[in-house]
Write an enzyme that holds these catalytic residues in place. Structure first.
Site, PDB file in Angstrom:
ATOM      1  CB  THR A  52      48.953  34.526  37.506  1.00  0.00           C
ATOM      2  OG1 THR A  52      49.627  33.796  38.535  1.00  0.00           O
ATOM      3  CG2 THR A  52      48.926  35.987  37.877  1.00  0.00           C
ATOM      4  CG  HIS A  61      49.103  48.672  33.786  1.00  0.00           C
ATOM      5  ND1 HIS A  61      48.386  49.375  34.716  1.00  0.00           N
ATOM      6  CD2 HIS A  61      49.148  47.389  34.238  1.00  0.00           C
ATOM      7  CE1 HIS A  61      48.012  48.552  35.690  1.00  0.00           C
ATOM      8  NE2 HIS A  61      48.453  47.347  35.429  1.00  0.00           N
TER       9      HIS A  61
HETATM   10  C1  LIG Z   1      46.089  40.482  41.716  1.00  0.00           C
HETATM   11  C2  LIG Z   1      46.758  40.669  40.390  1.00  0.00           C
HETATM   12  C3  LIG Z   1      46.487  41.801  39.638  1.00  0.00           C
HETATM   13  C4  LIG Z   1      47.102  41.989  38.404  1.00  0.00           C
HETATM   14  N1  LIG Z   1      46.716  43.034  37.627  1.00  0.00           N
HETATM   15  C5  LIG Z   1      47.218  43.176  36.384  1.00  0.00           C
HETATM   16  C6  LIG Z   1      46.762  44.209  35.548  1.00  0.00           C
HETATM   17  O1  LIG Z   1      45.861  44.968  35.918  1.00  0.00           O
HETATM   18  N2  LIG Z   1      47.341  44.346  34.333  1.00  0.00           N
HETATM   19  C7  LIG Z   1      48.332  43.532  33.891  1.00  0.00           C
HETATM   20  O2  LIG Z   1      48.841  43.744  32.803  1.00  0.00           O
HETATM   21  N3  LIG Z   1      48.747  42.486  34.655  1.00  0.00           N
HETATM   22  C8  LIG Z   1      48.206  42.298  35.885  1.00  0.00           C
HETATM   23  N4  LIG Z   1      48.618  41.269  36.682  1.00  0.00           N
HETATM   24  C9  LIG Z   1      49.706  40.416  36.215  1.00  0.00           C
HETATM   25  C10 LIG Z   1      49.277  39.367  35.223  1.00  0.00           C
HETATM   26  O3  LIG Z   1      48.071  38.755  35.609  1.00  0.00           O
HETATM   27  C11 LIG Z   1      50.413  38.343  35.127  1.00  0.00           C
HETATM   28  O4  LIG Z   1      51.623  39.020  34.883  1.00  0.00           O
HETATM   29  C12 LIG Z   1      50.173  37.350  34.004  1.00  0.00           C
HETATM   30  O5  LIG Z   1      48.904  36.765  34.101  1.00  0.00           O
HETATM   31  C13 LIG Z   1      51.252  36.288  34.055  1.00  0.00           C
HETATM   32  O6  LIG Z   1      50.995  35.376  33.026  1.00  0.00           O
HETATM   33  P1  LIG Z   1      51.862  34.064  32.865  1.00  0.00           P
HETATM   34  O7  LIG Z   1      51.441  33.440  31.597  1.00  0.00           O
HETATM   35  O8  LIG Z   1      53.297  34.418  33.052  1.00  0.00           O
HETATM   36  O9  LIG Z   1      51.498  33.185  34.138  1.00  0.00           O
HETATM   37  P2  LIG Z   1      50.262  32.201  34.377  1.00  0.00           P
HETATM   38  O10 LIG Z   1      48.997  32.792  33.931  1.00  0.00           O
HETATM   39  O11 LIG Z   1      50.338  31.768  35.794  1.00  0.00           O
HETATM   40  O12 LIG Z   1      50.570  30.986  33.412  1.00  0.00           O
HETATM   41  C14 LIG Z   1      51.552  30.027  33.698  1.00  0.00           C
HETATM   42  C15 LIG Z   1      50.985  28.694  33.287  1.00  0.00           C
HETATM   43  O13 LIG Z   1      52.006  27.712  33.402  1.00  0.00           O
HETATM   44  C16 LIG Z   1      51.399  26.508  33.781  1.00  0.00           C
HETATM   45  N5  LIG Z   1      52.428  25.647  34.346  1.00  0.00           N
HETATM   46  C17 LIG Z   1      53.135  25.814  35.486  1.00  0.00           C
HETATM   47  N6  LIG Z   1      53.991  24.796  35.663  1.00  0.00           N
HETATM   48  C18 LIG Z   1      53.847  23.973  34.602  1.00  0.00           C
HETATM   49  C19 LIG Z   1      54.443  22.758  34.213  1.00  0.00           C
HETATM   50  N7  LIG Z   1      55.396  22.167  34.961  1.00  0.00           N
HETATM   51  N8  LIG Z   1      54.040  22.166  33.067  1.00  0.00           N
HETATM   52  C20 LIG Z   1      53.083  22.734  32.300  1.00  0.00           C
HETATM   53  N9  LIG Z   1      52.463  23.899  32.634  1.00  0.00           N
HETATM   54  C21 LIG Z   1      52.840  24.508  33.760  1.00  0.00           C
HETATM   55  C22 LIG Z   1      50.352  26.946  34.802  1.00  0.00           C
HETATM   56  O14 LIG Z   1      49.356  25.958  34.958  1.00  0.00           O
HETATM   57  C23 LIG Z   1      49.837  28.235  34.183  1.00  0.00           C
HETATM   58  O15 LIG Z   1      48.691  28.030  33.398  1.00  0.00           O
HETATM   59  C24 LIG Z   1      48.035  41.048  37.926  1.00  0.00           C
HETATM   60  C25 LIG Z   1      48.301  39.908  38.685  1.00  0.00           C
HETATM   61  C26 LIG Z   1      47.655  39.705  39.882  1.00  0.00           C
HETATM   62  C27 LIG Z   1      47.893  38.452  40.648  1.00  0.00           C
END
Ligand SMILES: Cc1cc2nc3c(=O)[nH]c(=O)nc-3n(C[C@H](O)[C@H](O)[C@H](O)COP(=O)(O)OP(=O)(O)OC[C@H]3O[C@@H](n4cnc5c(N)ncnc54)[C@H](O)[C@@H]3O)c2cc1C
Length: 475
Positions: A52, A61
């Site tokens: 994501t 924000h």
């Molecule tokens: C359309 C959209 C617009 C957004 N706009 C904004 C914005 O303007 N501002 C803002 O602050 N946020 C925004 N967000 C939110 C933000 O992008 C997310 O909250 C953030 O990227 C989440 O990060 P994460 O590390 O939790 O998840 P991810 O980036 O999904 O990372 C999780 C990682 O875990 C890995 N993974 C999963 N399962 C396993 C496993 N079993 N073993 C090893 N690795 C694994 C995946 O491959 C992935 O790389 C937006 C999101 C979207 C979809």
């Protein structure tokens, strides 16, 4: 410095393992790297920020519209401050353009004072209510019919790709082991440590952090927890060509609805203009394609906000999946008995909140018995400049004089040089694919989408990969 992509995992017991190298997992790794701990950051795909975190709207924000009193409200507010400072220190592209929350009917206009009040309850009291004339004076290309707006001067645009990469780079340089191509499978929790099965062998760790984004609920269940279920909420976006950039000066936001922040028009730090996102609840965690219906609905909404935008050429479309849950707040829980912290439900604000989430998780790990020892200084990082508002290498005579590779443009749409691609390929956390080069340099991201430069970029990538393979074979 250790980044592994193949081979057996080290036969040691880490102090902390973090599953998932998105913006959240990478921020946690960087935060913990400030202590003398053995840390593993484990990622299923071939790069950091590949989930994501690579496909969002890239707004930093202020947290003005968060639900007051929630964990998300606190961490977004704190994350905004932390990431603003970190971006200045590391060179992450950030532009404080400010946002206008435009009211298009009487009901929305009437809602603006309560939104200003809510902002104040969230600790943000710089909002200003503008009348119709003031809105049109600030945004002359805005569609007809805007009745007023709430101005939120602190809202900013940021580079989401450089943010994750900066965290991961700093973490790895400070001693974190980053294991890519390493999906975490079954987890066995013993009295002293967890054993995580992966295709590259068993990973052992005393403490475990689950930052697996869309898959965080599945990992959580493997640890015996059921607090939340992730529903992927797709957001489709349209990126317009750089000629559109002159049409808009602020982030143009709608008045929010129950489903989310709604469709916005915003400049990007790369000099484009984006329109989106949609908000569609799906059941497929891999459904990152765009749909004709989704794009048509965006165009319809965009035509009202900024009619001339629709006449501009489209450079790309993309979609990201928010990790929505049945709850209205982040799902960050500690299980001290299992030495485990779940970081789930980080929906539409995780980029902004990432550094504050990391600090919060470090505290929760303390509650789980982790003794980090004394804090230490870690080496600052300085990231390559890929923002349009900052001098790029092709513009810098001093750099070109010192190294002509910065004067050889490979990607003409985005003006990316051979030197920048070379640097990305030899960086602490190198790209695992052409898409990874795009996110590090902007090559292939322009209006031709790699039609002209694709072969040259691929040749550089393959030469670097072959050289790396030869080095690994000699070891
Ligand atoms: C359309 C959209 C617009 C957004 N706009 C904004 C914005 O303007 N501002 C803002 O602050 N946020 C925004 N967000 C939110 C933000 O992008 C997310 O909250 C953030 O990227 C989440 O990060 P994460 O590390 O939790 O998840 P991810 O980036 O999904 O990372 C999780 C990682 O875990 C890995 N993974 C999963 N399962 C396993 C496993 N079993 N073993 C090893 N690795 C694994 C995946 O491959 C992935 O790389 C937006 C999101 C979207 C979809």
């Amino acid at each position: 410095m250790t980044v592994t992509t193949t081979g057996d995992l080290p036969d040691e017991v880490y102090d902390v393992a973090i599953i998932g190298a998105g913006v959240v997992g990478a921020a946690i790794a960087r935060e913990l790297a400030r202590y003398r701990l053995r840390i593993a950051l484990v990622e299923a795909s071939n790069d950091v920020g590949n989930g994501t975190s690579k496909a969002n709207t890239a707004i930093l924000h202020t947290g003005f519209d968060a639900t007051p009193g929630t964990l998300e409200a606190r961490l977004v507010r704190e994350g905004y401050q932390r990431l603003t400072a970190y971006a200045a220190e590391t060179g992450i592209p950030l532009e404080p353009l400010g946002a206008l929350l435009v009211a298009w009917d009487r009901e929305q206009l009437a809602a603006l004072p309560s939104l200003a009040e809510k902002a104040a309850r969230n600790g943000y009291d710089e909002t200003v209510i503008l009348d119709a004339d003031a809105v049109h004076a600030r945004e002359p290309h805005l569609g007809p019919g805007a009745l007023g707006a709430l101005e939120v001067p602190g809202e900013s645009i940021i580079c989401p790709w450089t943010t994750t990469l900066a965290y991961a780079t700093q973490a790895v340089r400070a001693g974190v082991d980053l294991h890519l191509n390493c999906p975490a499978g079954a987890i066995t929790t013993g009295a002293d440590h967890h054993e995580i099965a992966t295709p590259r062998g068993v990973l052992r760790t005393r403490h475990l952090v689950n930052a697996a984004g869309l898959y965080s609920d599945e990992i959580n269940r493997r640890l015996g927890h059921e607090e939340f279920t992730v529903t992927p909420r797709r957001g489709q976006l349209i990126v317009f060509d750089k000629f559109a950039r002159g049409l808009v000066d602020h982030i143009l936001l709608p008045v929010p609805t129950a489903l989310g922040k709604g469709v916005l028009v915003s400049p990007t730090v790369y000099g484009n203009v984006m329109l989106g996102p949609t908000a569609e609840d799906l059941d497929d965690k891999t459904a990152t394609g765009s749909s004709a219906d989704g794009l048509a609905s965006l165009r319809e909404k965009g035509a009202r906000i900024l009619p001339e935008l629709l006449e501009e050429e489209v450079t790309a479309v993309y979609a990201g999946l928010r990790a929505a849950t049945e709850h209205g707040d982040y799902q960050i829980h500690a299980d001290p008995g299992r030495r485990y912290v779940a970081v789930g439900g980080i929906r539409s604000t995780g980029l902004t909140a990432s550094m504050a989430i990391a600090a919060h998780v470090a505290e929760l790990l303390g509650d789980c018995g982790l003794d980090p020892g004394p804090e230490r200084e870690i080496e600052p990082v300085r990231m390559p400049t890929i923002g349009e508002a900052f001098p790029r290498p092709y513009q810098r005579a001093d750099l070109i004089a010192a190294d002509p590779a910065y004067g050889t443009v490979v990607c003409h749409c985005e003006r990316v040089t051979r030197g920048e691609i070379r640097d990305a390929l030899t960086a602490t956390v190198p790209p695992g694919s052409l898409d990874g080069i795009r996110r590090r340099t902007r090559a292939l991201a322009g209006r031709c989408q790699g039609f002209f430069c694709g072969a040259a970029v691929r040749a550089q990538f393959e030469a670097a990969t072959a050289a790396q393979d030869r080095t690994e074979a000699r070891r």
